[in-house]
Design an enzyme around this catalytic site. Structure first.
Site, PDB file in Angstrom:
ATOM      1  N   ASP A  17       0.827  -1.215   0.000  1.00  0.00           N
ATOM      2  CA  ASP A  17       0.000   0.000   0.000  1.00  0.00           C
ATOM      3  C   ASP A  17       0.862   1.266   0.000  1.00  0.00           C
ATOM      4  O   ASP A  17       1.968   1.268   0.524  1.00  0.00           O
ATOM      5  CB  ASP A  17      -0.895  -0.045   1.255  1.00  0.00           C
ATOM      6  CG  ASP A  17      -2.067   0.902   1.140  1.00  0.00           C
ATOM      7  OD1 ASP A  17      -2.301   1.463   0.045  1.00  0.00           O
ATOM      8  OD2 ASP A  17      -2.766   1.093   2.146  1.00  0.00           O
ATOM      9  N   HIS A  34       2.986   3.208  -8.819  1.00  0.00           N
ATOM     10  CA  HIS A  34       2.827   1.781  -9.144  1.00  0.00           C
ATOM     11  C   HIS A  34       4.074   1.247  -9.862  1.00  0.00           C
ATOM     12  O   HIS A  34       4.528   0.144  -9.611  1.00  0.00           O
ATOM     13  CB  HIS A  34       1.596   1.559 -10.021  1.00  0.00           C
ATOM     14  CG  HIS A  34       0.303   1.932  -9.344  1.00  0.00           C
ATOM     15  ND1 HIS A  34       0.020   1.586  -8.057  1.00  0.00           N
ATOM     16  CD2 HIS A  34      -0.779   2.650  -9.785  1.00  0.00           C
ATOM     17  CE1 HIS A  34      -1.177   2.047  -7.721  1.00  0.00           C
ATOM     18  NE2 HIS A  34      -1.681   2.697  -8.748  1.00  0.00           N
ATOM     19  N   LEU A 128      11.136 -20.371  -4.303  1.00  0.00           N
ATOM     20  CA  LEU A 128      10.017 -19.563  -3.799  1.00  0.00           C
ATOM     21  C   LEU A 128       8.802 -19.623  -4.729  1.00  0.00           C
ATOM     22  O   LEU A 128       8.956 -19.570  -5.950  1.00  0.00           O
ATOM     23  CB  LEU A 128      10.487 -18.096  -3.692  1.00  0.00           C
ATOM     24  CG  LEU A 128       9.414 -17.070  -3.316  1.00  0.00           C
ATOM     25  CD1 LEU A 128       9.111 -17.126  -1.821  1.00  0.00           C
ATOM     26  CD2 LEU A 128       9.861 -15.659  -3.698  1.00  0.00           C
TER      27      LEU A 128
HETATM   28  C1  FPP Z   1      -1.826   0.183  -3.410  1.00  0.00           C
HETATM   29  O1  FPP Z   1      -1.385   1.507  -3.454  1.00  0.00           O
HETATM   30  C2  FPP Z   1      -1.298  -0.572  -4.543  1.00  0.00           C
HETATM   31  C3  FPP Z   1      -2.035  -1.138  -5.552  1.00  0.00           C
HETATM   32  C4  FPP Z   1      -3.488  -1.070  -5.612  1.00  0.00           C
HETATM   33  C5  FPP Z   1      -1.403  -1.819  -6.679  1.00  0.00           C
HETATM   34  C6  FPP Z   1      -0.167  -2.544  -6.341  1.00  0.00           C
HETATM   35  C7  FPP Z   1       0.419  -3.149  -7.535  1.00  0.00           C
HETATM   36  C8  FPP Z   1       1.734  -3.183  -7.810  1.00  0.00           C
HETATM   37  C9  FPP Z   1       2.757  -2.570  -6.961  1.00  0.00           C
HETATM   38  C10 FPP Z   1       2.241  -3.865  -9.035  1.00  0.00           C
HETATM   39  C11 FPP Z   1       1.634  -5.184  -9.365  1.00  0.00           C
HETATM   40  C12 FPP Z   1       2.600  -5.983 -10.104  1.00  0.00           C
HETATM   41  C13 FPP Z   1       2.413  -7.145 -10.736  1.00  0.00           C
HETATM   42  C14 FPP Z   1       3.585  -7.943 -11.080  1.00  0.00           C
HETATM   43  C15 FPP Z   1       1.103  -7.642 -11.129  1.00  0.00           C
HETATM   44  P1  FPP Z   1      -2.467   2.664  -3.617  1.00  0.00           P
HETATM   45  O2  FPP Z   1      -2.571   3.014  -5.040  1.00  0.00           O
HETATM   46  O3  FPP Z   1      -3.733   2.252  -2.958  1.00  0.00           O
HETATM   47  O4  FPP Z   1      -1.763   3.814  -2.795  1.00  0.00           O
HETATM   48  P2  FPP Z   1      -2.480   4.970  -1.971  1.00  0.00           P
HETATM   49  O5  FPP Z   1      -3.242   4.297  -0.857  1.00  0.00           O
HETATM   50  O6  FPP Z   1      -1.328   5.764  -1.476  1.00  0.00           O
HETATM   51  O7  FPP Z   1      -3.365   5.699  -2.929  1.00  0.00           O
END
Ligand code: FPP
Length: 240
Positions: A17, A34, A128
């Site tokens: 997050d 992201h 893993l």
């Molecule tokens: C939360 O941060 C994160 C997500 C919803 C997406 C996480 C995904 C990745 C890091 C990449 C995925 C990779 C693969 C290989 C499929 P947020 O956007 O909710 O952050 P905020 O709470 O600060 O707005």
């Protein structure tokens, strides 16, 4: 950091997050968070593999994330390709196996195909297990399991009295992880302290570690700190 292999968890689950806030702090578009978050995944995966952790489950896209702006959803759906194009050789080199939980069938074709390719290419790897939750929601998973079990009862394949915790676990998406299906440790970054519909059944006895850093800033050293904290906890499973 020197960690005692005997006190390490077998299965770590991570709610990654804070990508949006990381970007906002730098006056960048949310998707830049992201993108940087993908780099963090690469480092954490390698560290988990080095430590001989059996399973790492990451929450990449929840069933609720469809409610984000269209452009952001589109960007998130391109991340598996961005990740694997660059990283699949490294996963092979490190003997890492890719799996998914969540409804991959509902994803756009290019995302689905990329995931299938990664699963197929790494299927014989024995290190893993990188378990990627994509279009995953725990309520949906449990609902699906209840439906499957009810159908078996209706078809006289199952007696109501034989429904127990083991049988329910066998109908969840983590069933193929066997003895490692339930995470020992759940880490959530960004200071938020919620489960957000993530592995509700499987996390029943897990230790939780909340880290204030945003996911793009999370490092292998931060993982080690969480593992040290985990090692100092005493898991009692409701007993004394
Ligand atoms: C939360 O941060 C994160 C997500 C919803 C997406 C996480 C995904 C990745 C890091 C990449 C995925 C990779 C693969 C290989 C499929 P947020 O956007 O909710 O952050 P905020 O709470 O600060 O707005």
């Amino acid at each position: 950091m020197k960690l005692n292999p005997e006190t390490l968890p077998n299965h770590i689950a991570i709610i990654m997050d804070g990508n949006g806030r990381w970007a906002k702090k730098r006056y960048l578009p949310r998707v830049a968070g992201h993108k940087k978050g993908v780099e963090t995944i690469k480092e954490i995966v390698i560290r988990c593999n080095e430590l001989k952790i059996k399973v790492l489950t990451i929450y990449a896209f929840s069933t609720e994330n469809w409610g984000r702006p269209k452009e952001e959803v589109r960007y998130l759906m391109n991340l598996p390709k961005y990740f694997f194009d660059d990283y699949l050789p490294k996963l092979m080199e490190n003997n890492i196996k890719v799996q998914t939980i969540g409804n991959v069938e509902q994803l756009p074709d290019h995302t689905k195909n990329m995931m299938r390719e990664a699963i197929q290419k790494t299927k014989n790897n024995t290190g893993l297990i990188l378990n990627i939750s994509l279009n995953y929601g725990s309520h949906q998973e449990i609902t699906q399991a209840v439906k499957q079990i009810a159908q078996k009862v209706k078809d006289n394949q199952l007696e109501i009295d034989s429904i127990d915790e083991t049988l329910i676990s066998q109908h969840l998406e983590t069933a193929n992880l066997g003895e490692y299906a339930n995470p020992d440790l759940m880490i959530r970054t960004s200071g938020e302290q919620r489960l957000s519909n993530f592995l509700l059944w499987q996390l029943a006895y897990s230790e939780f570690c909340f880290c204030d850093k945003y996911w793009p800033d999370f490092t292998p050293d931060d993982l080690d700190l969480a593992l040290e904290e985990y090692a100092n906890r005493h898991r009692r499973y409701g007993k004394l």
